[in-house]
Design an enzyme around this catalytic site. Sequence first.
Site, mmCIF file in Angstrom:
data_model
loop_
_atom_site.group_PDB
_atom_site.id
_atom_site.type_symbol
_atom_site.label_atom_id
_atom_site.label_comp_id
_atom_site.label_asym_id
_atom_site.label_seq_id
_atom_site.Cartn_x
_atom_site.Cartn_y
_atom_site.Cartn_z
ATOM 1 N N CYS A 93 0.873 -1.182 0.000
ATOM 2 C CA CYS A 93 0.000 0.000 0.000
ATOM 3 C C CYS A 93 0.905 1.225 0.000
ATOM 4 O O CYS A 93 2.093 1.113 -0.271
ATOM 5 C CB CYS A 93 -0.955 -0.010 1.194
ATOM 6 S SG CYS A 93 -0.162 0.289 2.772
ATOM 7 N N ALA A 94 0.369 2.377 0.317
ATOM 8 C CA ALA A 94 1.167 3.600 0.278
ATOM 9 C C ALA A 94 2.219 3.639 1.389
ATOM 10 O O ALA A 94 3.386 3.922 1.140
ATOM 11 C CB ALA A 94 0.264 4.823 0.354
#
Length: 133
Positions: A93-94
């Site tokens: 994810c980020a």
Amino acid sequence: MKFILDNIFWIGLAILSGGALLVPALQRRGAKVSHFQATQYMNQAKTLILDVRSAEEFAAGHLQNAKHIPLAELNDRLKEIEKSKSNVVITVCASGVRSSSAAGLLSKAGFTQVFSLDGGIDSWKSQGLPTVK
């Protein structure tokens, strides 16, 4: 005993705040993998890179050969990745928060080798490692 009764509020507050600090450590989130370890797994055969970010984030840049399933849809779309249950799965994810949740979910679903990319794709990019659009 008098001390405890006189300071019961403060003692309770200390116990409550200490317990709150332990909650994240006790939650089952899954193991983390460094950039170096992730690269080693990716260079080996049969590693699934699972990007759990939103469609917009994914379109802005992702790891090569990553499969995109947003975290909100992961439970409903497990059948799409079921063939990778015995393979290495690296969730991305980020920043690493959503991917840790995804790793925990996959572990509960029976995936045996699940890791979350430590620091997420933001950390990956800051190290100058490649992404594709």
